[in-house]
Write an enzyme that holds these catalytic residues in place. Sequence first.
Site, PDB file in Angstrom:
ATOM      1  N   ASP A  14       1.723   7.369  -4.104  1.00 52.24           N
ATOM      2  CA  ASP A  14       1.914   7.180  -2.652  1.00 52.24           C
ATOM      3  C   ASP A  14       3.415   7.054  -2.674  1.00 52.24           C
ATOM      4  O   ASP A  14       4.212   6.726  -3.518  1.00 52.24           O
ATOM      5  CB  ASP A  14       1.966   5.482  -2.565  1.00 52.24           C
ATOM      6  CG  ASP A  14       0.282   4.995  -2.271  1.00 52.24           C
ATOM      7  OD1 ASP A  14      -0.527   6.130  -2.346  1.00 52.24           O
ATOM      8  OD2 ASP A  14      -0.067   3.970  -2.145  1.00 52.24           O
ATOM      9  N   GLY A  42      -9.415   3.920  -4.136  1.00 52.15           N
ATOM     10  CA  GLY A  42     -10.214   3.702  -5.394  1.00 52.15           C
ATOM     11  C   GLY A  42      -9.300   2.967  -6.294  1.00 52.15           C
ATOM     12  O   GLY A  42      -9.893   1.871  -6.883  1.00 52.15           O
ATOM     13  N   ASN A  44      -6.743   1.254  -6.132  1.00 54.76           N
ATOM     14  CA  ASN A  44      -6.089   0.165  -5.698  1.00 54.76           C
ATOM     15  C   ASN A  44      -7.463  -1.135  -5.799  1.00 54.76           C
ATOM     16  O   ASN A  44      -6.974  -2.099  -6.179  1.00 54.76           O
ATOM     17  CB  ASN A  44      -5.882  -0.065  -4.273  1.00 54.76           C
ATOM     18  CG  ASN A  44      -4.401   0.768  -4.218  1.00 54.76           C
ATOM     19  OD1 ASN A  44      -3.951   1.321  -4.955  1.00 54.76           O
ATOM     20  ND2 ASN A  44      -4.375   1.110  -2.810  1.00 54.76           N
ATOM     21  N   GLY A 223      -7.971  -9.426   9.746  1.00 53.13           N
ATOM     22  CA  GLY A 223      -6.669  -9.701   9.766  1.00 53.13           C
ATOM     23  C   GLY A 223      -6.485 -11.255   9.516  1.00 53.13           C
ATOM     24  O   GLY A 223      -7.149 -12.011   8.549  1.00 53.13           O
ATOM     25  N   ALA A 254      -2.899  -2.147   0.933  1.00 48.77           N
ATOM     26  CA  ALA A 254      -3.844  -2.343   0.061  1.00 48.77           C
ATOM     27  C   ALA A 254      -4.573  -3.662   0.279  1.00 48.77           C
ATOM     28  O   ALA A 254      -5.082  -4.253  -0.617  1.00 48.77           O
ATOM     29  CB  ALA A 254      -2.932  -2.441  -1.405  1.00 48.77           C
ATOM     30  N   ALA A 255      -4.154  -4.384   1.347  1.00 50.68           N
ATOM     31  CA  ALA A 255      -4.889  -5.465   1.725  1.00 50.68           C
ATOM     32  C   ALA A 255      -6.300  -5.464   1.827  1.00 50.68           C
ATOM     33  O   ALA A 255      -7.108  -6.250   1.378  1.00 50.68           O
ATOM     34  CB  ALA A 255      -4.367  -6.386   3.370  1.00 50.68           C
ATOM     35  N   GLY A 256      -6.664  -4.380   2.487  1.00 47.03           N
ATOM     36  CA  GLY A 256      -8.297  -4.276   2.337  1.00 47.03           C
ATOM     37  C   GLY A 256      -8.654  -4.014   0.988  1.00 47.03           C
ATOM     38  O   GLY A 256      -9.979  -4.481   0.893  1.00 47.03           O
ATOM     39  N   ASP A 257      -8.050  -3.096   0.296  1.00 42.06           N
ATOM     40  CA  ASP A 257      -8.461  -2.950  -1.004  1.00 42.06           C
ATOM     41  C   ASP A 257      -8.613  -4.083  -1.854  1.00 42.06           C
ATOM     42  O   ASP A 257      -9.657  -4.448  -2.570  1.00 42.06           O
ATOM     43  CB  ASP A 257      -7.513  -1.896  -1.604  1.00 42.06           C
ATOM     44  CG  ASP A 257      -7.408  -0.599  -0.879  1.00 42.06           C
ATOM     45  OD1 ASP A 257      -8.523  -0.218  -0.472  1.00 42.06           O
ATOM     46  OD2 ASP A 257      -6.250   0.052  -1.059  1.00 42.06           O
TER      47      ASP A 257
HETATM   48  O1  RIB Z   1      -5.362   1.395   1.334  1.00 37.38           O
HETATM   49  C1  RIB Z   1      -4.008   1.934   0.917  1.00 37.38           C
HETATM   50  C2  RIB Z   1      -3.896   3.178   0.427  1.00 37.38           C
HETATM   51  O2  RIB Z   1      -4.421   4.267   1.304  1.00 37.38           O
HETATM   52  C3  RIB Z   1      -2.829   3.586  -0.086  1.00 37.38           C
HETATM   53  O3  RIB Z   1      -2.353   3.290  -1.587  1.00 37.38           O
HETATM   54  C4  RIB Z   1      -2.686   5.092   0.043  1.00 37.38           C
HETATM   55  O4  RIB Z   1      -2.986   5.973  -1.231  1.00 37.38           O
HETATM   56  C5  RIB Z   1      -3.960   5.281   0.802  1.00 37.38           C
HETATM   57  O5  RIB Z   1      -5.133   5.908   0.027  1.00 37.38           O
END
Ligand code: RIB
Length: 323
Positions: A14, A42, A44, A223, A254-257
């Site tokens: 990133d 993935g 994350n 959210g 990365a909140a969703g991750d």
């Molecule tokens: O969800 C966030 C991610 O989306 C970031 O880290 C970026 O690499 C994209 O894949």
Amino acid sequence: MSKQILVLGSINVDHVLRVDCFPKAGQTIAASSYNIMAGGKGANQAVACARLGGNTFMMAAIGQDDPGREIVQQLSDEGIDTSAITEIVDTETGVALMFVNAKGENMIGISAGANGCLTEEHIEQKHSLIAGADYLLLQQEVPESVILQAAHIARENHTKVVLNPAPATMFSGDYLQAVDLITPNQTEADILTGIKVFDEKSATQAAALLHQKGITDVAITMGQDGAFASSMTPGHPEGLMVPGFPVKAIDTTAAGDTFSGALLVALAEGKSLEEAAFFANASAGLCVMSAGSQSSIPYRFQVEEFIQCDQEIADAAAIPDTS
Ligand code: RIB
């Protein structure tokens, strides 16, 4: 023995510019900072699973380059089994170019690189890993054929399939019928169902359509409002809103991750969907309070402290019943 979570997905480098406002077409703007960091949905999600206590494996591809190798080393240092990460010759590791504005929102452009080179052959080589896992966690930053094949192997072998349908793409979604749990955000839920999700009623309608596709469990992230959790299993005929934690968003990347990883770890520990969504909301809330992709994903002890602290504030604010 804790349950095995296999994450199949992307690894990106990133490149993040922090700006006040997103640029308009043709405009050049100055950033207040520039950082290069490990990312990819993935990776994350694998980091979220590992930091929150999951027994985590990752299947992915990097290019023939140092940035990719460094990320794999970092994933391994997090305690993730990286033995199913392939290095693709003459290819670069995936890259994400990102703006993050003063509200913590992001704009992301992706070059798939090695992520786009994963093939059905790679998946077939890891057949036993997929078949032996308890959960397969997928996103949409690797080729659709790869997702489809992995989901089918998982289904045939009673490995539960969890899909975070991000980023929202024009994939046909043929693999949806093999999905057990889905975690869309509001935009993704809209794309998958045609229903604009903005409150509990619309979330209920969207979840019902996802259930009709054969998906047992649905968690729609909304959210700061939290998440709508709905299950077709007996005893859960209707969904409910699981409230979010009021936090000041610094960076929503990365909140969703984090939500998907946290939800899965909690479910793997035997929590109900609602309990897992509560834990996932707290984890995602903590994630948005600091800047970065993987760097902002919290550890288990931080989430537990955060939940405890929130409870103490709620208790202190409660009006004593003097009736
Ligand atoms: O969800 C966030 C991610 O989306 C970031 O880290 C970026 O690499 C994209 O894949």
